[in-house]
Scaffold this motif. Structure first.
Motif, short mmCIF file in Angstrom:
data_model
loop_
_atom_site.label_atom_id
_atom_site.label_comp_id
_atom_site.label_asym_id
_atom_site.label_seq_id
_atom_site.Cartn_x
_atom_site.Cartn_y
_atom_site.Cartn_z
N ALA A 248 0.83 -1.21 0.00
CA ALA A 248 0.00 0.00 0.00
C ALA A 248 0.87 1.26 0.00
CB ALA A 248 -0.94 0.00 1.21
N ALA A 249 1.88 1.28 0.84
CA ALA A 249 2.77 2.45 0.90
C ALA A 249 3.45 2.69 -0.45
CB ALA A 249 3.81 2.25 2.00
N HIS A 250 3.88 1.61 -1.08
CA HIS A 250 4.56 1.72 -2.38
C HIS A 250 3.62 2.27 -3.44
CE1 HIS A 250 7.44 0.92 -5.47
NE2 HIS A 250 6.72 -0.04 -6.04
N VAL A 251 2.37 1.85 -3.43
CA VAL A 251 1.39 2.36 -4.40
C VAL A 251 1.12 3.84 -4.15
CG1 VAL A 251 -1.01 2.21 -5.18
CG2 VAL A 251 0.34 0.12 -4.86
N PHE A 252 1.04 4.25 -2.89
CA PHE A 252 0.77 5.65 -2.58
C PHE A 252 1.85 6.57 -3.14
CE2 PHE A 252 -2.24 4.59 1.07
CZ PHE A 252 -3.33 5.13 0.43
N ILE A 253 3.11 6.18 -3.01
CA ILE A 253 4.14 7.08 -3.53
C ILE A 253 4.26 6.97 -5.05
CG2 ILE A 253 6.06 5.45 -3.14
CD1 ILE A 253 7.76 7.98 -2.43
N SER A 254 4.11 5.76 -5.60
CA SER A 254 4.29 5.57 -7.04
C SER A 254 3.18 6.21 -7.84
CB SER A 254 4.37 4.07 -7.37
OG SER A 254 5.49 3.48 -6.74
N THR A 255 1.93 5.98 -7.43
CA THR A 255 0.79 6.49 -8.18
C THR A 255 0.36 7.87 -7.70
OG1 THR A 255 0.05 4.20 -8.38
CG2 THR A 255 -1.52 5.88 -9.01
N GLY A 256 0.68 8.23 -6.46
CA GLY A 256 0.18 9.46 -5.89
C GLY A 256 1.21 10.54 -5.63
N LEU A 257 2.10 10.31 -4.69
CA LEU A 257 2.91 11.39 -4.15
C LEU A 257 4.02 11.88 -5.08
CD1 LEU A 257 3.20 10.08 -0.48
CD2 LEU A 257 1.58 11.74 -1.39
#
Length: 314
Positions: free
Chosen positions: A154-163
């Motif tokens: 989840a953390a990896h998706v947040f930075i890759s797709t979001g932040l």
């Protein structure tokens, strides 16, 4: 003959996971060499930008470098540990880690093209002393080090797709005004890698999530929502520093709400932000859609177009 097997060979002819097959088939298509993007041809235009926009771009590149360093050195290694006996999944993450290394080099390539050694040192000093960037690194790294497989994804998706997109915004917005075309092209090569990172990992997150009981899913959902809130609140403060005196803060904040919604959707969760968040600034849309449909940066389908390396001429 000793029949006891000590070590087994990977059998790629027996891969059953279509996601792994699809991801692997596309990985080599998005490899690029940052030095082949002729950023020097953007230098004259860069030096004619207002000083505050020059500073914003330099700080954007070094912000991307910081985040990418954590992903390259820690996140992907930690997530790969969860592949278990899946040689194919581990191989995909090996490749994604290599691709993240290319991105990491690319951001440094951009910084070197536009900044003197003194300005580069100032930019690194800025990023190392930016309390909000450092807090983001701590929030994410704490998750990666905690060894909870589904939380790490989840953390990896947040930075890759979001932040990442708070720093991608600047070059894409300028390109929407027909400025710095080669710089935008470099960013869009990087975007294809971060997109695949987020989308592939999002699929693996959903695979694990839907194996959980309803009670366990509710617990994970609440944890994901809480992490999103923490990252979002912190990112707003970072955006205020990064886009100070550019007049772009509100546009970037809007875009981050958009990208975090996409990250949540990649995780199979409901978007948190209102429907009008789907309406993006037309200049940004122009900057993105010159080479790819905007959804290509967030969702991965069989029709996903990957453009070939080319030099942009002006």
């Amino acid at each position: 003959m000793n029949k006891k097997t000590y070590y087994k060979a990977s059998n790629w002819n027996a891969v059953e996971d279509q996601v792994d097959r699809s991801a692997w088939a596309r990985l080599n298509d998005i490899v690029y060499e940052p030095r082949r993007v002729p950023l020097y041809k953007d230098q004259d235009e860069f030096f004619h930008l207002p000083k505050n926009e020059q500073t914003m771009l330099l700080h954007s590149f070094v912000s991307l470098t910081l985040s990418s360093t954590l992903q390259m050195k820690v996140a992907l290694s930690k997530i790969k540990e969860d592949a278990g006996n899946s040689d194919e999944e581990a191989a995909v993450y090996n490749a994604l880690q290599y691709l993240e290394s290319i991105n990491n080099k690319a951001y440094g390539h951009a910084l070197n093209a536009f900044a003197s050694k003194e300005e580069q040192n100032e930019s690194y000093e800025w990023v190392h002393n930016n309390p909000y960037l450092q807090k983001k690194m701590k929030l994410l790294n704490t998750v990666y080090q905690a060894e909870n497989s589904i939380h790490k994804k989840a953390a990896h998706v947040f930075i890759s797709t979001g932040l990442y997109h708070s720093s991608f915004f600047g070059p894409l917005y300028l390109f929407g005004q027909h400025k710095l075309p080669r710089t935008a092209e470099l960013i869009k090569y990087a975007l294809r890698i971060t997109a695949l990172n987020g989308i592939y990992t999002g699929i693996k997150f959903r695979r694990d999530f839907f194996k959980l009981s309803k009670e366990e899913q509710d617990t994970v959902h609440n944890w994901v929502s809480d992490l999103c809130d923490k990252l979002y609140d912190n990112e707003l403060n970072h955006i205020k520093l990064l886009y100070h005196h550019t007049g772009l803060e509100d546009k970037v904040e809007h875009y981050i709400r958009y990208t975090l919604n996409k990250a949540l959707m990649n995780l199979g969760q409901e978007p948190k932000y209102p429907e009008n968040i789907e309406i993006l600034d037309p200049i940004l849309i122009t900057g993105i859609m010159d080479s790819a449909m905007i959804e290509d940066f967030f969702f991965y389908t069989n029709a996903h177009p990957i453009l070939k390396m080319r030099e942009i001429k002006k």
